[in-house]
Design a protein around this motif. Structure first.
Motif, PDB file in Angstrom:
ATOM      1  N   THR A  99       0.847  -1.194   0.000  1.00  0.00           N
ATOM      2  CA  THR A  99       0.000   0.000   0.000  1.00  0.00           C
ATOM      3  C   THR A  99       0.877   1.237   0.000  1.00  0.00           C
ATOM      4  OG1 THR A  99      -1.730   1.188   1.227  1.00  0.00           O
ATOM      5  CG2 THR A  99      -0.194  -0.138   2.529  1.00  0.00           C
ATOM      6  N   THR A 100       0.399   2.295  -0.618  1.00  0.00           N
ATOM      7  CA  THR A 100       1.184   3.512  -0.809  1.00  0.00           C
ATOM      8  C   THR A 100       0.662   4.636   0.077  1.00  0.00           C
ATOM      9  OG1 THR A 100       1.647   2.894  -3.098  1.00  0.00           O
ATOM     10  CG2 THR A 100       1.951   5.212  -2.514  1.00  0.00           C
ATOM     11  N   VAL A 101       1.574   5.394   0.665  1.00  0.00           N
ATOM     12  CA  VAL A 101       1.217   6.593   1.423  1.00  0.00           C
ATOM     13  C   VAL A 101       0.863   7.691   0.425  1.00  0.00           C
ATOM     14  CG1 VAL A 101       2.017   8.334   3.059  1.00  0.00           C
ATOM     15  CG2 VAL A 101       2.756   5.954   3.316  1.00  0.00           C
ATOM     16  N   THR A 102      -0.385   8.156   0.495  1.00  0.00           N
ATOM     17  CA  THR A 102      -0.809   9.216  -0.428  1.00  0.00           C
ATOM     18  C   THR A 102      -0.658  10.599   0.176  1.00  0.00           C
ATOM     19  OG1 THR A 102      -3.114   9.070   0.310  1.00  0.00           O
ATOM     20  CG2 THR A 102      -2.456   7.665  -1.532  1.00  0.00           C
ATOM     21  N   ASN A 103      -0.697  10.672   1.509  1.00  0.00           N
ATOM     22  CA  ASN A 103      -0.594  11.986   2.157  1.00  0.00           C
ATOM     23  C   ASN A 103      -0.141  11.787   3.599  1.00  0.00           C
ATOM     24  OD1 ASN A 103      -0.828  14.795   2.396  1.00  0.00           O
ATOM     25  ND2 ASN A 103      -2.901  14.640   3.250  1.00  0.00           N
ATOM     26  N   VAL A 104       0.566  12.782   4.118  1.00  0.00           N
ATOM     27  CA  VAL A 104       0.968  12.794   5.526  1.00  0.00           C
ATOM     28  C   VAL A 104       0.488  14.101   6.129  1.00  0.00           C
ATOM     29  CG1 VAL A 104       2.889  12.763   7.155  1.00  0.00           C
ATOM     30  CG2 VAL A 104       2.984  11.355   5.084  1.00  0.00           C
ATOM     31  N   LYS A 105      -0.193  13.992   7.281  1.00  0.00           N
ATOM     32  CA  LYS A 105      -0.666  15.210   7.938  1.00  0.00           C
ATOM     33  C   LYS A 105      -0.427  15.099   9.429  1.00  0.00           C
ATOM     34  CE  LYS A 105      -4.753  15.986   9.133  1.00  0.00           C
ATOM     35  NZ  LYS A 105      -6.174  16.357   9.271  1.00  0.00           N
ATOM     36  N   HIS A 106      -0.383  16.260  10.091  1.00  0.00           N
ATOM     37  CA  HIS A 106      -0.169  16.326  11.534  1.00  0.00           C
ATOM     38  C   HIS A 106      -1.385  16.994  12.147  1.00  0.00           C
ATOM     39  CE1 HIS A 106       4.005  15.152  10.878  1.00  0.00           C
ATOM     40  NE2 HIS A 106       3.994  16.005   9.867  1.00  0.00           N
ATOM     41  N   SER A 107      -1.922  16.365  13.163  1.00  0.00           N
ATOM     42  CA  SER A 107      -3.124  16.879  13.804  1.00  0.00           C
ATOM     43  C   SER A 107      -3.002  16.748  15.305  1.00  0.00           C
ATOM     44  CB  SER A 107      -4.361  16.115  13.306  1.00  0.00           C
ATOM     45  OG  SER A 107      -5.525  16.518  14.003  1.00  0.00           O
ATOM     46  N   ARG A 108      -2.904  17.892  15.983  1.00  0.00           N
ATOM     47  CA  ARG A 108      -2.902  17.947  17.449  1.00  0.00           C
ATOM     48  C   ARG A 108      -1.916  16.954  18.064  1.00  0.00           C
ATOM     49  NH1 ARG A 108      -9.453  18.941  17.726  1.00  0.00           N
ATOM     50  NH2 ARG A 108      -9.298  21.139  17.167  1.00  0.00           N
ATOM     51  N   GLY A 109      -0.712  17.024  17.544  1.00  0.00           N
ATOM     52  CA  GLY A 109       0.372  16.249  18.105  1.00  0.00           C
ATOM     53  C   GLY A 109       0.508  14.833  17.576  1.00  0.00           C
ATOM     54  N   ARG A 110      -0.313  14.441  16.639  1.00  0.00           N
ATOM     55  CA  ARG A 110      -0.225  13.086  16.083  1.00  0.00           C
ATOM     56  C   ARG A 110       0.050  13.162  14.589  1.00  0.00           C
ATOM     57  NH1 ARG A 110      -4.974   9.242  18.116  1.00  0.00           N
ATOM     58  NH2 ARG A 110      -3.384   7.683  17.665  1.00  0.00           N
ATOM     59  N   THR A 111       0.775  12.151  14.095  1.00  0.00           N
ATOM     60  CA  THR A 111       1.086  12.060  12.668  1.00  0.00           C
ATOM     61  C   THR A 111       0.188  11.009  12.031  1.00  0.00           C
ATOM     62  OG1 THR A 111       3.393  12.670  13.044  1.00  0.00           O
ATOM     63  CG2 THR A 111       2.883  11.529  10.977  1.00  0.00           C
ATOM     64  N   PHE A 112      -0.451  11.393  10.940  1.00  0.00           N
ATOM     65  CA  PHE A 112      -1.334  10.504  10.203  1.00  0.00           C
ATOM     66  C   PHE A 112      -0.730  10.230   8.825  1.00  0.00           C
ATOM     67  CE2 PHE A 112      -4.042  12.190  13.391  1.00  0.00           C
ATOM     68  CZ  PHE A 112      -5.080  11.292  13.582  1.00  0.00           C
ATOM     69  N   ALA A 113      -0.559   8.964   8.499  1.00  0.00           N
ATOM     70  CA  ALA A 113      -0.210   8.573   7.134  1.00  0.00           C
ATOM     71  C   ALA A 113      -1.492   8.065   6.479  1.00  0.00           C
ATOM     72  CB  ALA A 113       0.846   7.488   7.136  1.00  0.00           C
ATOM     73  N   ILE A 114      -1.911   8.753   5.439  1.00  0.00           N
ATOM     74  CA  ILE A 114      -3.117   8.356   4.722  1.00  0.00           C
ATOM     75  C   ILE A 114      -2.702   7.383   3.616  1.00  0.00           C
ATOM     76  CG2 ILE A 114      -5.205   9.135   3.580  1.00  0.00           C
ATOM     77  CD1 ILE A 114      -4.704  10.338   6.383  1.00  0.00           C
ATOM     78  N   LEU A 115      -3.237   6.179   3.670  1.00  0.00           N
ATOM     79  CA  LEU A 115      -2.876   5.129   2.725  1.00  0.00           C
ATOM     80  C   LEU A 115      -3.961   4.968   1.660  1.00  0.00           C
ATOM     81  CD1 LEU A 115      -1.797   2.405   5.328  1.00  0.00           C
ATOM     82  CD2 LEU A 115      -0.408   4.250   4.349  1.00  0.00           C
ATOM     83  N   ASP A 116      -3.585   4.318   0.565  1.00  0.00           N
ATOM     84  CA  ASP A 116      -4.601   4.000  -0.443  1.00  0.00           C
ATOM     85  C   ASP A 116      -5.310   2.681  -0.144  1.00  0.00           C
ATOM     86  OD1 ASP A 116      -2.620   2.182  -1.126  1.00  0.00           O
ATOM     87  OD2 ASP A 116      -2.162   3.099  -3.063  1.00  0.00           O
ATOM     88  N   ALA A 117      -4.969   2.041   0.988  1.00  0.00           N
ATOM     89  CA  ALA A 117      -5.648   0.828   1.434  1.00  0.00           C
ATOM     90  C   ALA A 117      -6.276   1.091   2.795  1.00  0.00           C
ATOM     91  CB  ALA A 117      -4.661  -0.335   1.543  1.00  0.00           C
ATOM     92  N   GLY A 118      -7.513   0.685   2.947  1.00  0.00           N
ATOM     93  CA  GLY A 118      -8.186   0.840   4.227  1.00  0.00           C
ATOM     94  C   GLY A 118      -8.977  -0.412   4.554  1.00  0.00           C
ATOM     95  N   ILE A 119     -10.045  -0.256   5.320  1.00  0.00           N
ATOM     96  CA  ILE A 119     -10.848  -1.417   5.688  1.00  0.00           C
ATOM     97  C   ILE A 119     -11.604  -1.988   4.494  1.00  0.00           C
ATOM     98  CG2 ILE A 119     -11.053  -0.824   8.120  1.00  0.00           C
ATOM     99  CD1 ILE A 119     -13.787   0.374   7.535  1.00  0.00           C
ATOM    100  N   ASN A 120     -11.647  -1.249   3.393  1.00  0.00           N
ATOM    101  CA  ASN A 120     -12.197  -1.798   2.155  1.00  0.00           C
ATOM    102  C   ASN A 120     -11.210  -2.736   1.471  1.00  0.00           C
ATOM    103  OD1 ASN A 120     -10.551   0.518   1.673  1.00  0.00           O
ATOM    104  ND2 ASN A 120     -11.296   0.586  -0.435  1.00  0.00           N
ATOM    105  N   THR A 121      -9.964  -2.702   1.875  1.00  0.00           N
ATOM    106  CA  THR A 121      -8.907  -3.521   1.287  1.00  0.00           C
ATOM    107  C   THR A 121      -8.429  -4.608   2.244  1.00  0.00           C
ATOM    108  OG1 THR A 121      -8.154  -1.589   0.035  1.00  0.00           O
ATOM    109  CG2 THR A 121      -6.614  -3.434   0.229  1.00  0.00           C
ATOM    110  N   LEU A 122      -8.313  -4.242   3.520  1.00  0.00           N
ATOM    111  CA  LEU A 122      -7.882  -5.184   4.555  1.00  0.00           C
ATOM    112  C   LEU A 122      -8.846  -5.043   5.727  1.00  0.00           C
ATOM    113  CD1 LEU A 122      -5.801  -7.303   5.452  1.00  0.00           C
ATOM    114  CD2 LEU A 122      -4.456  -5.436   6.431  1.00  0.00           C
TER     115      LEU A 122
END
Length: 429
Positions: free
Chosen positions: A293-316
């Motif tokens: 799975t590929t990281v499409t975006n990285v964002k920071h929100s209130r002290g946490r880092t989020f890696a947004i993937l192209d795979a989610g619960i629809n994939t796994l």
């Protein structure tokens, strides 16, 4: 969260190459690993055992075909029209397929019988009566394994399938009273019993205890209540890691223990007059698969880092109905870079979120991985079982992941599940 060993540079480059060629997200199934798992399970069982592959774990026809090939090949156990279609596409002989499941409709029974399936596991008297009626209408006779819901559990670990009030199997304590009616259903011939009391048991002692109790129970039902016993399917319960690093367990004591229990309670198994069967899904398919799975975006929100993937619960999805099996683990960055002073990757806590518009689309809440950047390719290990078809594929309409089959390291098949909406005849004029 634990991490697997850092993959070699060659593996990382291969992952990038596969994603560049076939897209992301991407399931990769190594058929050689699946065959190795089958051979390992064969080694752990008495030589004469029949081994069924449960398509619920992964119904890909190429995988089903690979597991059926060669000495010790697996027969198919299916529980839906779709799984039956995949088994037939894989070249399984319909007369050697076992059709099971608690919700078989009259229509699917008819379709299975018309396709040549003759062996069914039944979960109740009503299930058996429906099957007999469909077989009679087609001028044939179905061979039946009566699934038994044992009254007590012998294993101390694993996912329980029976031993409690359940949609699975006929309660063992009711069988003496029901037996005459079960044996008298037109169009069906009871030939044996089917037990499947537990799933995913890593503890060999518990697995042996459950199998031993099953063998004792089957012998007692035959001896005391007249249950015909030409076939005894003692089920499965063989474990495998799911979405985390690890190896399949090695069952070193199982063969000897099974032979001892059978010699004591059903000694005629030695001369072949009683067929003994096991079935497995996750053990056979689990460690052959990886999800890229590929990281499409990285964002920071209130002290946490989020890696947004192209795979989610629809994939796994991890069989969402049973509760997703968090946390999963991913391999470090596919580009091989790191920031650690000792030459190793500097790890940080990262939320791995999928692409869906729901806060429930989260694959890991605190993955320890190198700081992600868009374009990173991450790999989830041990997901050859319960991957795409155990996921919310239709939710929000994103494309299904591509699926690759490898043999000797080379791609031999590339495919993608597709869905479409078809009009049905409402009978309106």
């Amino acid at each position: 969260m634990s991490l697997p060993q850092t993959p070699s540079g060659g593996t990382r480059a291969r992952d990038r190459e596969l994603v560049a060629r076939h897209g992301s997200p991407l399931y990769v199934y190594d058929l050689d690993r699946a065959v190795a798992a089958r051979d390992a399970l064969r080694e752990a069982l008495p030589e004469s055992f029949t081994l069924f592959y449960s398509l619920k774990a992964n119904p890909h026809p190429g995988l089903v075909r690979a597991l059926a090939e060669g000495p010790g090949g697996c027969r198919a156990e299916v529980c839906s029209p779709g799984e039956l279609a995949n088994a037939l596409e894989a070249g399984q002989e319909p007369g050697r397929i076992l059709y099971s499941g608690p919700g078989k409709t009259a229509e699917e029974m008819t379709a299975a019988l018309a396709a040549g399936v003759r062996t069914f596991s039944v979960e109740s008297l009503g299930d058996l009566e429906r099957l007999g009626a469909q077989a009679t209408a087609l001028g044939t006779v179905a061979e039946v394994l009566v699934r038994v819901n044992s009254a007590a559990a012998a294993a101390t670990t694993s996912i329980r399938m029976t031993g409690t009030p359940s949609q699975f199997g006929i309660d063992a304590e009711t069988l003496p009273e029901l037996m005459p009616r079960l044996l008298a259903v037109p169009g069906a011939r009871v030939v044996g019993a089917h037990f499947f009391p537990l799933s995913n048991s890593r503890d060999e002692d518990s697995l042996i205890a459950e199998f031993t109790a099953t063998i004792e129970s089957a012998a007692r039902l035959e001896r005391e209540h007249g249950l015909p016993l030409q076939v005894l399917d003692i089920g499965g319960g063989f474990a495998a890691p799911y979405s985390v690093p690890g190896e399949r367990p090695v069952y070193t004591l199982l063969r000897t223990a099974l032979e001892k229990a059978l010699d004591e309670h059903l000694p005629r198994w030695r001369d072949g007059s009683l067929e003994i069967a096991c079935e497995s899904g996750r053990y056979l398919a689990g460690d052959c698969g990886r999800l890229l799975t590929t990281v499409t975006n990285v964002k920071h929100s209130r002290g946490r880092t989020f890696a947004i993937l192209d795979a989610g619960i629809n994939t796994l999805g991890g069989m969402a109905g049973l509760g997703r099996l968090l946390p999963l683990a991913v391999e470090p960055r596919a580009d091989g870079t790191d920031g650690g002073a000792d030459g190793g990757p500097e790890l940080t806590n990262v939320v791995l979120a999928g692409p869906l518009c729901t806060p429930g689309d989260m694959l890991a809440k605190a993955a320890r991985i190198p700081a992600p950047v868009p374009g990173d390719v991450l790999a989830v290990p041990n997901v050859g079982a319960y991957g795409p078809t155990a996921s919310l594929l239709l939710f929000l309409g994103r494309p299904a992941p591509a699926e690759l089959l490898l043999r000797d390291g080379e791609v031999v098949s590339a495919s993608r599940l597709t869905t479409s909406r078809a009009e049905i005849d409402t009978g309106a004029r």
